[in-house]
Design an enzyme around this catalytic site. Structure first.
Site, PDB file in Angstrom:
ATOM      1  N   GLU B  69     -23.073  -0.087 -63.304  1.00 43.77           N
ATOM      2  CA  GLU B  69     -23.627   1.353 -62.509  1.00 43.77           C
ATOM      3  C   GLU B  69     -24.182   2.320 -63.658  1.00 43.77           C
ATOM      4  O   GLU B  69     -25.281   2.744 -63.673  1.00 43.77           O
ATOM      5  CB  GLU B  69     -22.515   1.825 -61.765  1.00 43.77           C
ATOM      6  CG  GLU B  69     -22.601   2.051 -60.392  1.00 43.77           C
ATOM      7  CD  GLU B  69     -21.464   2.414 -59.550  1.00 43.77           C
ATOM      8  OE1 GLU B  69     -21.269   1.652 -58.364  1.00 43.77           O
ATOM      9  OE2 GLU B  69     -20.921   3.401 -60.030  1.00 43.77           O
ATOM     10  N   THR B 221       3.036 -14.095 -58.773  1.00 45.46           N
ATOM     11  CA  THR B 221       3.864 -13.676 -59.754  1.00 45.46           C
ATOM     12  C   THR B 221       4.546 -12.126 -58.916  1.00 45.46           C
ATOM     13  O   THR B 221       3.972 -11.815 -57.949  1.00 45.46           O
ATOM     14  CB  THR B 221       3.330 -12.964 -61.213  1.00 45.46           C
ATOM     15  OG1 THR B 221       4.223 -12.153 -61.781  1.00 45.46           O
ATOM     16  CG2 THR B 221       1.949 -12.222 -60.989  1.00 45.46           C
ATOM     17  N   GLY B 287      20.532  36.122 -57.357  1.00 47.62           N
ATOM     18  CA  GLY B 287      21.480  35.820 -58.452  1.00 47.62           C
ATOM     19  C   GLY B 287      21.158  34.468 -59.132  1.00 47.62           C
ATOM     20  O   GLY B 287      21.719  34.064 -60.198  1.00 47.62           O
ATOM     21  N   GLU B 312       8.278  31.059 -61.025  1.00 47.92           N
ATOM     22  CA  GLU B 312       8.012  32.207 -60.223  1.00 47.92           C
ATOM     23  C   GLU B 312       7.683  33.553 -60.651  1.00 47.92           C
ATOM     24  O   GLU B 312       7.299  34.358 -60.222  1.00 47.92           O
ATOM     25  CB  GLU B 312       9.491  32.465 -59.293  1.00 47.92           C
ATOM     26  CG  GLU B 312       9.705  31.493 -58.174  1.00 47.92           C
ATOM     27  CD  GLU B 312      11.175  31.621 -57.451  1.00 47.92           C
ATOM     28  OE1 GLU B 312      11.786  32.299 -57.986  1.00 47.92           O
ATOM     29  OE2 GLU B 312      11.074  31.008 -56.415  1.00 47.92           O
ATOM     30  N   MET B 452      31.022  18.935 -56.282  1.00 53.01           N
ATOM     31  CA  MET B 452      31.130  18.718 -57.927  1.00 53.01           C
ATOM     32  C   MET B 452      31.663  17.328 -58.066  1.00 53.01           C
ATOM     33  O   MET B 452      32.771  16.954 -57.735  1.00 53.01           O
ATOM     34  CB  MET B 452      32.425  19.644 -58.351  1.00 53.01           C
ATOM     35  CG  MET B 452      32.485  19.866 -60.050  1.00 53.01           C
ATOM     36  SD  MET B 452      31.618  20.651 -60.473  1.00 53.01           S
ATOM     37  CE  MET B 452      31.696  19.895 -62.579  1.00 53.01           C
TER      38      MET B 452
END
Lengths: 102, 504
Positions: B69, B221, B287, B312, B452
């Protein structure tokens, strides 16, 4: 009439290659008489030439001279089409002659 | 058994294309032809060029590029920005072009029978000349347009594939598709090079382009199944993101690191684990960024490095805000313990963000990585793309054995969860929720360790406030219920005691 410079690229000595060569030689003898220079190049022997010329299909006939450059692909089995492809007009006269017959 | 051992399965050669070798479980089948099909603009040519380039760079394997091409000169120019100097490789005898691109203004007439023997002879010649191990043929569709008999062209291409196999060279052929989800390729090409088929897609999804690759089949494969996102970037080319290739085998340590806040450490049973992913979720302004800043500053105190990826806030904003909490980012950066990278989420696609983040982490080698916030990145992607991004990022961070802290913004002021959390909560080891609590005409803030992994933690929702020294966690909201659902209800202490009795 200017001299024709023609190159025919083939791939090996296959029946198709032989056919293209004999078809071309016949056309040259009949319609171009002595006014041609024909070179036959086997791609298997000179791949670099094919690379330079960007040949994909074989057989490929290249008309270098007189301009414009023309490429004709195939075994050249239809001589009228070949002559048209080479910008040769004699064939048209022949055809016309035939058509004019009652 | 001995008989079985004699039969060697299909070998693969590593392409060197990042991520692809993992998806393909080792690369392309050796000595075979693989079809790469894709619509226009799906990076087929890049793939074809990269296959050879990586071979030259990483494996010292030379390659032949058959172009149907674009003229060779266009290809040389186009791939320079991807970091590949094809002209130099040509001089060094590592790269050879077979130029089968159309000659402008030179038409041909067809008279009688022909074949593409010359093309085959040229390919063989080029392969032998430079001792090529790889061939790329790009793109096959255009040759069908030039020769009128598709049956003949198919047959000739089949011959080429057979010769390639004989020479034990690994080849790829690219082919155009007309639509993203339909026939594999035009002209029925897949039928003759059907051993292996890879599909590249470039789909418009929710106004965003998303590139994916899929290995449709590898005959004889194995490979990973399904679509994998990839991107094309400067100086690297195609980089695929192998999701299912990610393995859950990262080590986990019992070493604790401080969150930068002693009270929070106490709530988490002594701090976060060293290589864990921590998600901090909360509404805007409650916070999250402050908590992340403290987390970063703690690294500097221990002479470790932290990386902040801010999506931000601008650099200036971040630095100013940190000063307000008694943290000097500028000094930390000068000391080399901090790197702050601020980027607009919209600046790039998620795949590009991911690759950029990865390269920064590899280079800077931080001990802590902070992403503030993940929710901002969610904006620029589809849900699916975002999920893949988060999985790939967390997995990468875990493999580097660093701690990752991500923040996530909830849509509602009180309570609620964000889409981000839904996607990543199972991947995270620790989830900290920050929530506003409306109490008697006042907005207070609450914090709780929701999860936790592998540790005891405080289950209370505690009140906290922020001052010039950061965050101070106080007592629990013991007489309020419904904080997390956003509908706090105050109960008399006696009622709480009564309920506790019931569950004893």
């Amino acid at each position: 009439m200017n001299k024709f410079k023609l190159r025919l690229y083939i791939t090996g000595k296959t029946p198709r290659s032989e056919r293209a060569i004999s078809n071309l030689q016949e056309i040259c003898e009949r319609d171009l008489k002595d006014l041609y220079d024909l070179q036959i190049i086997d791609v298997l022997e000179s791949p670099q030439l094919a690379e330079n010329e960007k040949i994909l299909a074989t057989p490929t006939l290249i008309k270098d001279l007189p301009p414009p450059l023309r490429r004709i692909i195939g075994d050249l089995s239809n001589s009228e089409k070949v002559l048209l492809g080479l910008d040769l007009s004699p064939v048209t006269d022949v055809i016309k002659g035939k058509e004019n017959k009652p | 058994m001995n008989e079985m051992e004699k039969i060697i399965g299909i070998e693969k050669i590593e392409t060197g294309i990042e991520g692809f070798d993992m998806i393909s479980e080792g690369g392309l089948p050796k000595g075979r032809t693989t079809l790469i099909a894709g619509t226009s603009g799906s990076a087929k040519t890049v793939f074809a060029v990269q296959f050879l380039s990586e071979g030259i760079i990483k494996k010292e394997e030379s390659g032949v590029f058959v172009t149907f091409e674009e003229p060779p000169d266009d290809i040389r120019k186009n791939v320079i920005s991807l970091g590949w100097d094809v002209a130099k490789w040509e001089e060094e005898g590592k790269w050879a072009f077979v130029d089968a691109s159309p000659v402008v203004g030179e038409d041909h007439v067809i008279v009688g029978e022909y074949d593409l023997g010359a093309l085959l002879a040229r390919i063989e010649y080029a392969v032998n000349k430079i001792g090529a191990r790889r061939i790329s043929m790009d793109s096959i569709g255009s040759i069908f347009a030039r020769f009128t008999d598709p049956g003949l062209v198919r047959n000739e291409l089949f011959k080429i594939a057979a010769v390639v196999k004989q020479m034990n060279v690994t080849a790829i052929i690219t082919a155009e598709r007309t639509e993203e989800h339909g026939a594999i390729a035009r002209f029925g090409i897949e039928e003759f090079v059907a051993d292996n088929v890879i599909i590249l897609r470039n789909v418009l999804e929710a106004e965003k382009r998303r590139r994916t690759m899929e290995i449709l089949k590898f005959r004889g494969t194995s490979h990973q199944k399904g679509e994998y996102p990839f991107t094309v970037i400067k100086n690297a080319g195609i980089v695929a993101i192998p999701l299912s290739g990610i393995e859950l085998k990262q080590r986990s340590s019992t070493v604790r690191i401080s969150s930068g806040n002693a009270d929070l450490d106490k709530m988490c049973g002594g701090g976060f684990f060293r290589d864990s992913i921590i998600l901090v979720s909360g509404a805007t302004g409650c916070g999250k960024t402050m908590l992340s800043a403290g987390f970063a500053a703690e690294a500097a105190k221990n002479n470790q490095k932290a990386l902040i990826l801010a999506f931000e806030e601008s650099r200036e904003q971040l630095f100013r805000n940190a000063t307000g909490w008694g943290i000097d980012f500028e000094q930390m950066e000068n000391e080399g313990t901090l790197k702050v990278v601020c980027r607009y989420p919209e600046a790039e696609g998620l795949e590009d963000h991911l690759i950029l983040i990865k390269s920064i982490i590899r280079e800077f080698k931080p001990h802590r990585v902070i992403v503030d916030s993940l929710s901002a990145l969610e904006r620029v992607s589809t849900i699916r793309g975002f999920r893949e991004f988060v999985i790939a990022l967390t997995s990468f961070i875990k493999h580097q054995e660093v701690a990752g802290l991500f923040t996530s913004t909830t849509g509602e002021l009180m309570g609620g969860t964000s889409v981000t959390e839904a996607h990543i909560s199972t991947i995270t080891d620790t989830i900290i929720l920050l929530r506003y609590v409306e109490m008697f005409g006042e907005m207070r803030r609450g914090i709780t360790a929701l999860k936790m992994r592998g540790s005891m933690h405080d289950k209370d929702i505690r009140e906290f406030n922020i001052d010039g020294e950061g965050m101070h966690i106080g007592k629990s909201f013991s007489n309020v219920t419904g904080i997390l659902s956003g509908h706090p209800v105050f109960s008399a202490p006696e009622e709480i005691d009564r309920v506790k009795e019931l569950f004893k």
